[in-house]
Each structure stands twice: as C-alpha cells, then as structure tokens.
Enzyme design. Structure first.
Site, mmCIF file in Angstrom:
data_model
loop_
_atom_site.group_PDB
_atom_site.id
_atom_site.type_symbol
_atom_site.label_atom_id
_atom_site.label_comp_id
_atom_site.label_asym_id
_atom_site.label_seq_id
_atom_site.Cartn_x
_atom_site.Cartn_y
_atom_site.Cartn_z
ATOM 1 N N MET A 135 -4.539 5.069 -5.430
ATOM 2 C CA MET A 135 -3.637 4.272 -4.616
ATOM 3 C C MET A 135 -2.214 4.752 -4.860
ATOM 4 O O MET A 135 -1.829 5.042 -6.006
ATOM 5 C CB MET A 135 -3.740 2.792 -4.985
ATOM 6 C CG MET A 135 -5.160 2.231 -4.909
ATOM 7 S SD MET A 135 -6.172 2.603 -6.361
ATOM 8 C CE MET A 135 -5.665 1.289 -7.469
ATOM 9 N N CYS A 140 0.875 -1.184 0.000
ATOM 10 C CA CYS A 140 0.000 0.000 0.000
ATOM 11 C C CYS A 140 0.903 1.221 0.000
ATOM 12 O O CYS A 140 1.593 1.478 0.990
ATOM 13 C CB CYS A 140 -0.925 0.027 1.215
ATOM 14 S SG CYS A 140 -1.891 1.563 1.302
#
Length: 400
Positions: A322, A109
């Site tokens: 993201m 992430c």
C-alpha cells in the site's frame, strides 16, 4: 414467459472513470456528478458505493459490481475543486469492505493518490493556466480523509496527461509514465490528534491476547501502522499471499495484533470498535534482507534491497505494498532505533528500498528531531496511473 408481479426501478447512470493508480484500482467520481443525496457524507453515499463495487458479497467475488474482490480493487474516490487555499482538488477516498456492508473513511489510499493527481487534470478540476503544454503539472491535492497535502508531479505531453511511458512498477504488469508523489507532513496529527509515535516510544512491548508480548513499532505516518518482527511471529519475511491468506488461523492472529495495536495507539477504545475500522491501522512485519522469489517468479537478490516487508490490508496480505504503508516504512526506516530501521541495518538514512511480494519499492523520507520529538517533513515515492475505462457506472435506482 414470466411477468414480474412488481415493478422494479430502472438503473441510474452516473458519470465515472475506472483508474489504476499504483497497485490499486478504483472507481472515480466528480462530486458534482453524484446523485444529490450522495454529494454529502451519509448512508446514501455509502450504499451507492457499496452497490457500485458489488458489496457486501458473501461469495467474495464482486460478480455484480466493479470491484475485484481484493482490498486493492474495492475502492471509490470523490474529487472536487478544492475549498482549501493553495490546493487544486479535494480528494476523498472510501475503502469498501468486500463481505460486509461497510465503507471505511478513516484513511487514505497512497496508490490512488497518484490517480487523484491525473484524474484531477482529466476531469477539468485543475486551472488550465497551471497545465503546461509539455512538461510537468504540479497538482496540489488536499487529502480530505486525513487532512493532509499531497503533491503529484504529473507528466504532460501536448497539454494532456501522459499516461504511457517506460516506468516499471513492481506489482503492475505493464510500464507507464512515472508520477512522483510527495506526502507533506505525513505524520497523523489530524483526525486522531496523535503524534508520529502515538505511544511515545520507538519500540513497545505489545501484549497481544492469545499470542503473547511482541516487540512493536507503532507509527502514524501515511497511515497508522503496527510493525512487528517477522521472526517473532514465525515468518521469514519472504512470504507470498498464498502462504497467509489461505490460513484462517494466521489471519486471526494478525487481526489480534491489529486490534492490540489500535488500542495502544488510541485509535479505538474497545476491541469491538475494530470491526468498524478495518482500513486502519495496518499491520506489517519486517525482516533483514535476503534472497526471495516474487509472486511473478522474479528473483530478488538480498543486495538489491535494504529489508523485507509484508503488510496486511483489510484482513489479507497485500499483493504488493500500500502506498500509505510505504510512507510509514520510509518514515520509520529514517528514524534510528525503530524495528523497520533495525531490520534495514540501523543508522540514519533518507531512503530505503524494501522487498514486497511483487518486487521492490524505494521510498524516501526526511525525518528530524525537534525538541526531543521525531518529526517527518515529507515522504517521496514514484508510482504511475492509467485510465482503464470512462463513461457511466450503472446502479439500480433503489440501491441508495
């Protein structure tokens, strides 16, 4: 008054910190604070994290957990002092499925990479000798999921992480202190042994069952990502979440594209495997710059951006972008001839500003041709992070 006929176990308290990193939120743990059987990978750790977040939840609400019922808020992180030379911390990230009993460990992430840098200092995992009284602490992060180095430049004031500042990040309501992230050698030559372009091509003809043949750029930088042109799938690139996430047929088409891309990139061997690899690859669609209105109602002019990008995470259109996908966007934009580069106007470039549903984001990448193969040395972007709560998270003792 009803009396329970069976004794139920009490709750277990586990030290935890709830942090926003970029446009994501996650529950952060120090490895040594986890119950012993959860300090190693396996079913106990997965079960613990699912219960912490509140998954699987058939209501998709995360009412009985710390998750926020979106891919951006259904995350857990483990940090430990690094076992790698010249690194400060090992950072391991789990993406928890919302309505299925599943934790995906296949990727990073990028947004929470910011919080990994700040939490490393808060949690006492960085050598105090490396933390200035005032200035910037360079935190050397080993991303354990994908075996890559991330450098976080964390602002320090009076020996503490400076979290408050005037850096604005689209998709985050309040300003905070800027953290610059460098993703070193971000092409995915680790876990899956793939090159920057796993198919060997900048653009492929991707056959997608039920849809047809689409032009696609498939790249492994930051995170494996399948890029297609917005107009080829009936979109303008200005879409907001509601336009796609409320359309089950659209989501099914995107999943078909994702599965076809995963097969061509060699990430899975059969379509059935995609169900256990929801976090990767990502699917994104690109379009040339044009005016649009963001989710908050702000107007973005075409002259402010180089192109439009929309991306899906865990089967839904992401509310912003993201961080790992931003690395893929910046890298692909820097390489002449990819769909991302062409949408941005073509040519060579070292940075790109793209429009996403919540606003704009700038990401830089350094790409070069080495012996006929494209390689990228690093990608750079700015994010922010803020601790929201710290203490203990509680889970039933029989949950893991």
């Amino acid at each position: 008054m009803a009396h329970p006929s069976v004794a139920h176990p009490g709750q277990v308290k586990i030290p935890a910190t709830y942090i926003r990193g970029g446009t994501s939120k996650g529950v952060f743990f120090r490895l040594g604070d986890l119950p012993e059987r959860c300090q190693v990978p396996g079913p106990a750790r997965d079960a613990l994290f699912m219960r912490v977040i509140g998954s699987p939840d058939p209501y998709s609400a995360h009412m009985d957990g710390m998750g926020g019922a979106t891919s951006s808020t259904s995350k857990c992180v483990i940090l430990a002092k690094s076992r790698q030379p010249d690194h400060d911390v090992d950072y391991l990230y789990g993406q928890i499925a919302i309505d299925k009993p599943f934790v995906d460990w296949s990727g990073n992430c990028g947004n929470l990479s910011t919080a990994a840098g700040t939490f490393a200092i808060h949690a006492g995992l960085v050598d105090p000798a490396r933390i200035p009284h005032d200035g910037t602490c360079v935190v050397r992060i080993w991303q354990a999921n994908i075996h890559k180095t991330i450098i976080a430049h964390v602002p320090i004031s009076n020996g503490q992480v400076q979290e408050i500042g005037d850096f604005e990040l689209d998709g985050v309501t309040f300003p905070a202190a800027e953290v610059v992230l460098e993703f070193l050698d971000p092409s995915d030559d680790g876990e899956d042994g793939g090159a920057l372009f796993p198919t060997g091509n900048l653009i492929d003809d991707l056959e997608v069952p039920g849809i047809g043949t689409l032009k696609a750029t498939m790249i492994s930088a930051g995170i494996p990502t399948v890029f297609v042109n917005a107009e080829d799938i009936g979109y303008s690139g200005t879409e907001l979440r509601e336009a796609i996430n409320g359309d089950p047929e659209a989501l099914a088409r995107f999943e078909a594209i994702r599965i076809a891309g995963a097969l061509r990139m060699g990430l899975i061997k059969s379509p059935a495997e995609a169900a256990t690899r929801q976090h990767t690859p990502k699917v994104a669609f690109v379009a040339p710059a044009r005016d649009y209105r963001t989710a908050s109602g702000k107007q973005v002019q075409s002259g402010e951006i180089d192109l439009l990008v929309r991306a899906l995470s865990m089967g839904k259109l992401h509310h912003a972008m993201m961080g790992t996908c931003a690395v893929a966007i910046g890298t692909a934009a820097a390489i002449p001839g990819t769909l991302v580069n062409l949408a941005a106007g073509g040519g060579e470039r070292e940075a790109v500003r793209f429009g996403h549903p919540s606003g704009t984001l700038k990401v830089g990448a350094q790409a070069m041709l080495v012996q006929g193969e494209w390689t990228v040395t690093k990608a750079v972007m700015s994010r922010s992070a803020r601790i929201l709560m710290e203490g203990w998270v509680r889970v039933p003792g029989d949950a893991f």
